[in-house]
Every structure is written in structure tokens, then in C-alpha cells.
Design a protein around this motif. Structure first.
Motif, PDB file in Angstrom:
ATOM      1  N   THR A 166      17.498  13.646  74.805  1.00  0.00           N
ATOM      2  CA  THR A 166      17.011  14.431  73.674  1.00  0.00           C
ATOM      3  C   THR A 166      17.641  15.818  73.543  1.00  0.00           C
ATOM      4  O   THR A 166      17.976  16.252  72.436  1.00  0.00           O
ATOM      5  N   SER A 167      17.798  16.525  74.642  1.00  0.00           N
ATOM      6  CA  SER A 167      18.309  17.902  74.572  1.00  0.00           C
ATOM      7  C   SER A 167      19.706  17.966  73.957  1.00  0.00           C
ATOM      8  O   SER A 167      20.048  18.928  73.266  1.00  0.00           O
ATOM      9  N   VAL A 168      20.510  16.934  74.166  1.00  0.00           N
ATOM     10  CA  VAL A 168      21.869  16.901  73.609  1.00  0.00           C
ATOM     11  C   VAL A 168      21.806  16.819  72.086  1.00  0.00           C
ATOM     12  O   VAL A 168      22.517  17.552  71.384  1.00  0.00           O
ATOM     13  N   ILE A 169      20.936  15.975  71.583  1.00  0.00           N
ATOM     14  CA  ILE A 169      20.795  15.828  70.129  1.00  0.00           C
ATOM     15  C   ILE A 169      20.227  17.106  69.528  1.00  0.00           C
ATOM     16  O   ILE A 169      20.652  17.540  68.450  1.00  0.00           O
ATOM     17  N   SER A 170      19.310  17.744  70.241  1.00  0.00           N
ATOM     18  CA  SER A 170      18.747  19.007  69.758  1.00  0.00           C
ATOM     19  C   SER A 170      19.822  20.093  69.667  1.00  0.00           C
ATOM     20  O   SER A 170      19.896  20.819  68.672  1.00  0.00           O
ATOM     21  N   TYR A 171      20.655  20.210  70.693  1.00  0.00           N
ATOM     22  CA  TYR A 171      21.738  21.204  70.661  1.00  0.00           C
ATOM     23  C   TYR A 171      22.756  20.868  69.569  1.00  0.00           C
ATOM     24  O   TYR A 171      23.300  21.758  68.920  1.00  0.00           O
ATOM     25  N   LEU A 172      23.004  19.585  69.371  1.00  0.00           N
ATOM     26  CA  LEU A 172      23.976  19.150  68.366  1.00  0.00           C
ATOM     27  C   LEU A 172      23.570  19.572  66.955  1.00  0.00           C
ATOM     28  O   LEU A 172      24.402  20.023  66.173  1.00  0.00           O
ATOM     29  N   THR A 173      22.298  19.449  66.644  1.00  0.00           N
ATOM     30  CA  THR A 173      21.846  19.617  65.261  1.00  0.00           C
ATOM     31  C   THR A 173      21.155  20.948  64.973  1.00  0.00           C
ATOM     32  O   THR A 173      20.866  21.241  63.813  1.00  0.00           O
TER      33      THR A 173
END
Length: 158
Positions: free
Chosen positions: A10-17
Motif C-alpha cells: 500500500t505505501s508504494v501506491i500512496s507515494y506514487l499517487t
């Protein structure tokens, strides 16, 4: 030759967007994540889980939609009792607090689906050397697969 597999936490998608941060560390993580997404993601078979979907759908509606759209073509690994049972063992093994219990589920998915890399910016409960070491020891003793827990930065130069 088949590609290596990556479980995107989840944290990767949060940082991405997320909107660009003014915090220099977070801004750096955001840029690294965008670089990995555009330059390295295609080199792997990527996966998420229902836990990721549930987490990224929370919060601000517009931001959640952006997160959901970013993973719409990424396969969702199926939930089963084995994932839950292993996650419960990891909660105790790693001392993960109740409020962060879903972190143990991310680990269990990566292990049970033989995912090569668990990609995360959560360096407290997932992507750190102590967890990597404990996970390897426990999984070796229990004949379980051992994924490598890392940040996007560590998978960028592939």
C-alpha cells in the motif's frame, strides 16, 4: 524466461499517487517511486492483494480513486485461510501492534504466493533488515518461501 514477481504494498501506491510533499525525505521517496513505476515496473510481474485494495480505497474520495486507478490492471492475489493463519504467526513473531496488523498480511501474501520481492516504504514493520532476517530464519525453519523485503529504490537499478 519468466519475470520475477513483486508484491506492491500500500505505501508504494500512496507515494506514487500523492500530491508532492514539501518534506524532503517524503518527496524523495515519491520521486523514487514514480521512477520505479515508469522505468522498472515493466521488468516484473506485479501483484497486489485485497488488503492493498481495502487500504487504498480509504480516505479522500478523489485520492482513493487515483490510487485505485493506478492498480486497476495489477492482479489481486486471492485471500485464503492459510494467509490469515500465517499473518497471525507473523504478528507475534515481529511484534507488530494491532493497529498495524495488516502489515503481517502483506508479508503472508508474499510468502505464500512465492513472490520474489515485497515492495514497501513501510520500513518499520516490513522493509527493514531486522524483519528480513527474522523472516528468513522463521521461514527457513518452517520450509516456507522467503521473499526479499525492500523499497522501490532497491529495485530501481534492475
Amino acid at each position: 524466461m519468466s519475470k520475477q514477481k513483486v508484491y506492491i504494498e500500500t505505501s508504494v501506491i500512496s507515494y506514487l499517487t500523492a500530491k508532492p510533499s514539501r518534506d524532503i525525505i517524503i518527496a524523495g521517496h515519491q520521486q523514487i517511486t514514480r521512477d520505479w513505476w515508469s522505468k522498472a515496473r515493466h521488468k516484473f510481474d506485479c501483484y497486489i492483494s485485497q488488503i492493498v485494495v481495502e487500504e487504498i480505497s480509504l480516505g479522500d474520495t478523489e485520492a482513493a480513486l487515483k490510487r485505485m486507478n493506478s492498480v486497476k490492471n495489477i492482479p489481486d492475489l486471492g485471500y485464503n485461510e492459510e494467509v490469515e493463519n500465517l499473518a497471525i504467526q507473523y504478528l507475534e513473531l515481529f511484534g507488530i501492534p494491532e493497529k498495524a496488523k495488516l502489515d503481517a498480511f502483506h508479508l503472508a501474501y508474499a510468502v505464500l504466493y512465492n513472490i520474489d520481492f515485497l515492495l514497501s516504504w513501510n520500513c518499520k514493520h516490513i522493509a527493514n533488515a531486522v524483519i528480513n532476517s527474522k523472516l528468513r530464519d522463521f521461514n527457513d525453519k518452517n520450509s516456507l518461501f522467503v521473499p526479499f523485503l525492500c523499497t522501490p529504490n532497491e529495485l530501481l537499478e534492475v
